[in-house]
Write a protein that holds these residues in place. Structure first.
Motif, PDB file in Angstrom:
ATOM      1  N   GLU A 176      -1.676   0.878   7.603  1.00 13.28           N
ATOM      2  CA  GLU A 176      -1.154   0.489   6.290  1.00 13.28           C
ATOM      3  C   GLU A 176      -2.266   0.013   5.359  1.00 13.28           C
ATOM      4  O   GLU A 176      -2.192  -1.082   4.777  1.00 13.28           O
ATOM      5  CB  GLU A 176      -0.067  -0.587   6.440  1.00 13.28           C
ATOM      6  CG  GLU A 176       1.047  -0.160   7.385  1.00 13.28           C
ATOM      7  CD  GLU A 176       2.403  -0.720   7.015  1.00 13.28           C
ATOM      8  OE1 GLU A 176       2.756  -0.676   5.829  1.00 13.28           O
ATOM      9  OE2 GLU A 176       3.095  -1.181   7.928  1.00 13.28           O
ATOM     10  N   SER A 179      -1.236  -0.866   1.444  1.00  9.07           N
ATOM     11  CA  SER A 179      -0.055  -1.656   1.109  1.00  9.07           C
ATOM     12  C   SER A 179      -0.362  -2.857   0.228  1.00  9.07           C
ATOM     13  O   SER A 179       0.524  -3.372  -0.453  1.00  9.07           O
ATOM     14  CB  SER A 179       0.645  -2.123   2.390  1.00  9.07           C
ATOM     15  OG  SER A 179      -0.209  -2.926   3.171  1.00  9.07           O
ATOM     16  N   THR A 208       2.354   3.814   8.351  1.00  4.39           N
ATOM     17  CA  THR A 208       2.933   3.350   7.100  1.00  4.39           C
ATOM     18  C   THR A 208       4.438   3.195   7.238  1.00  4.39           C
ATOM     19  O   THR A 208       5.063   3.838   8.079  1.00  4.39           O
ATOM     20  CB  THR A 208       2.618   4.330   5.945  1.00  4.39           C
ATOM     21  OG1 THR A 208       3.158   3.814   4.723  1.00  4.39           O
ATOM     22  CG2 THR A 208       3.216   5.703   6.213  1.00  4.39           C
TER      23      THR A 208
END
Length: 376
Positions: A176, A179, A208
């Motif tokens: 991720e 993010s 993700t």
């Protein structure tokens, strides 16, 4: 070394060392909770594969086991054909880019990128060229002498990528990494990351919970649920032909209708939908229609695969318009491109219609709560 030569050198090095990853019967437990449950997965050399799912589905635990930060309780993990179970992270030919960039604030950009090379005792004469090559790949050479605190979030993420790529890993693991960025920068980085992977040919494994990221960047997507893979396919297949109601609901938006099937018909609380599947009479199912597959028109026009309802809401979403229509106990979402959107007002009677080919039907099911997994 010119920019073109540097890019060619790094691409050749990465392509030569790109590896595949194979997980066979991999299981990971935390007490009584099963985070990953007998997972089988092959990631091809040079592939961009995304592990997609909500928090607790097992995606981060899977990535951590590939990286070596967690060990499986059962099963085998192979990178480039060699088992890495029991091999510590620093001896696996992989690198990980985390959500938090973890750059050293007291070091320059170039020193941050060179850090791993110095730890592995790469000859000093080689370090400079490799740092330049890596910074060129992420278009950050002009920032080499700056401190990370003087960089934006997107620039820091590029440096984190360069620091991982400079080691020329067989597999790059990304947990991720976008993010923490704002929406516009995240979308820009999605494009850049995919282009970078295509130029390098390195195997990317991307974790993700954002379906948009997975759809826009991946060669294939593994949609995970409760420690298992619910569907593994390319983006077009996962979006257009979901394998289950779970996948259909997680990837994109759906209008769901719970009802009883009979042949190609589904009776759902006063609404009759005609699909293309031939189903056994009495089967409890969930029918799904994507908002963009629904056509909205003013007025009332009854007929097959048509619903008469009342428009209760309109939202402007930039390039598209969203309409909310109530019909009986159903609230139905419609997405229409702005240039073709009908001129209607809340409170008006409208007719919704769609093609039978756009009706997906799945066995009705209860989604189990996923086991918790630790954060990376």
């Amino acid at each position: 070394m010119t920019d073109t030569a540097a890019q060619a050198a790094l691409h050749a090095a990465a392509e030569a060392q790109a590896g595949d990853v194979t997980l066979t019967g991999v299981t990971k437990r935390y007490g009584d909770a099963v985070a990953v449950d007998g997972l089988d997965l092959h990631i091809a050399q040079g592939e961009f594969l995304s592990l997609l799912g909500p928090s607790g589905c097992g995606k981060t635990t899977t990535l951590r086991m590939i990286a070596g930060f967690e060990e499986p309780d059962a099963g085998d993990i192979r990178i480039s054909g060699a088992s890495v179970v029991g091999v510590p992270p620093h001896r696996r030919h992989v690198n990980t880019v985390f959500q938090q960039y973890a750059l050293f604030p007291h070091l320059t950009v170039a020193e941050n990128v060179a850090f791993g090379l110095r730890r592995t005792r790469v000859p000093r004469s080689e370090i400079g060229d490799r740092v330049v090559e890596a910074l060129d790949m992420v278009r950050m050479r002009s920032f080499a002498d700056r401190r990370p605190t003087a960089l934006s979030g997107g620039q820091q993420q590029r440096i984190a990528l360069a620091r991982a790529l400079v080691n020329r890993p067989s597999v790059l693991l990304l947990d991720e990494p976008l993010s923490a960025l704002d929406r516009q920068l995240r979308e820009e980085m999605q494009v850049e990351l995919k282009l970078l992977q295509a130029r390098l040919g390195t195997t990317f494994v991307f974790v993700t919970h954002d379906q948009g990221e997975a759809l826009s960047m991946s060669d294939r997507i593994a949609v995970m649920r409760a420690g298992r893979i619910e569907q593994l396919a390319d983006a077009d297949t996962v979006y257009g032909s979901p394998a289950s109601a779970y996948v259909a609901g997680f990837i994109g938006r759906q209008n769901f209708f719970a009802g009883t099937a009979s042949g190609a018909l589904v009776e759902a609380d006063g609404v009759t939908l005609r699909g293309t599947a031939d189903l056994v009479a009495g089967t409890q199912v969930r029918a799904a229609i994507r908002p963009e597959a629904v056509t909205l028109a003013a007025g009332e026009d009854a007929g097959e695969n048509r619903i008469i309802g009342r428009l209760v809401g309109i939202s402007h979403l930039g390039e598209s318009m969203q309409f909310i229509v109530e019909s009986g106990r159903h609230s139905i979402v419609v997405l229409t491109p702005r240039p073709t959107a009908p001129r209607v007002e809340p409170g008006e009677a409208v007719t919704l219609s769609w093609s039978p080919a756009d009706v997906a039907v799945f066995p009705d099911e209860t989604v189990a709560a996923p086991a918790e997994e630790p954060s990376a």
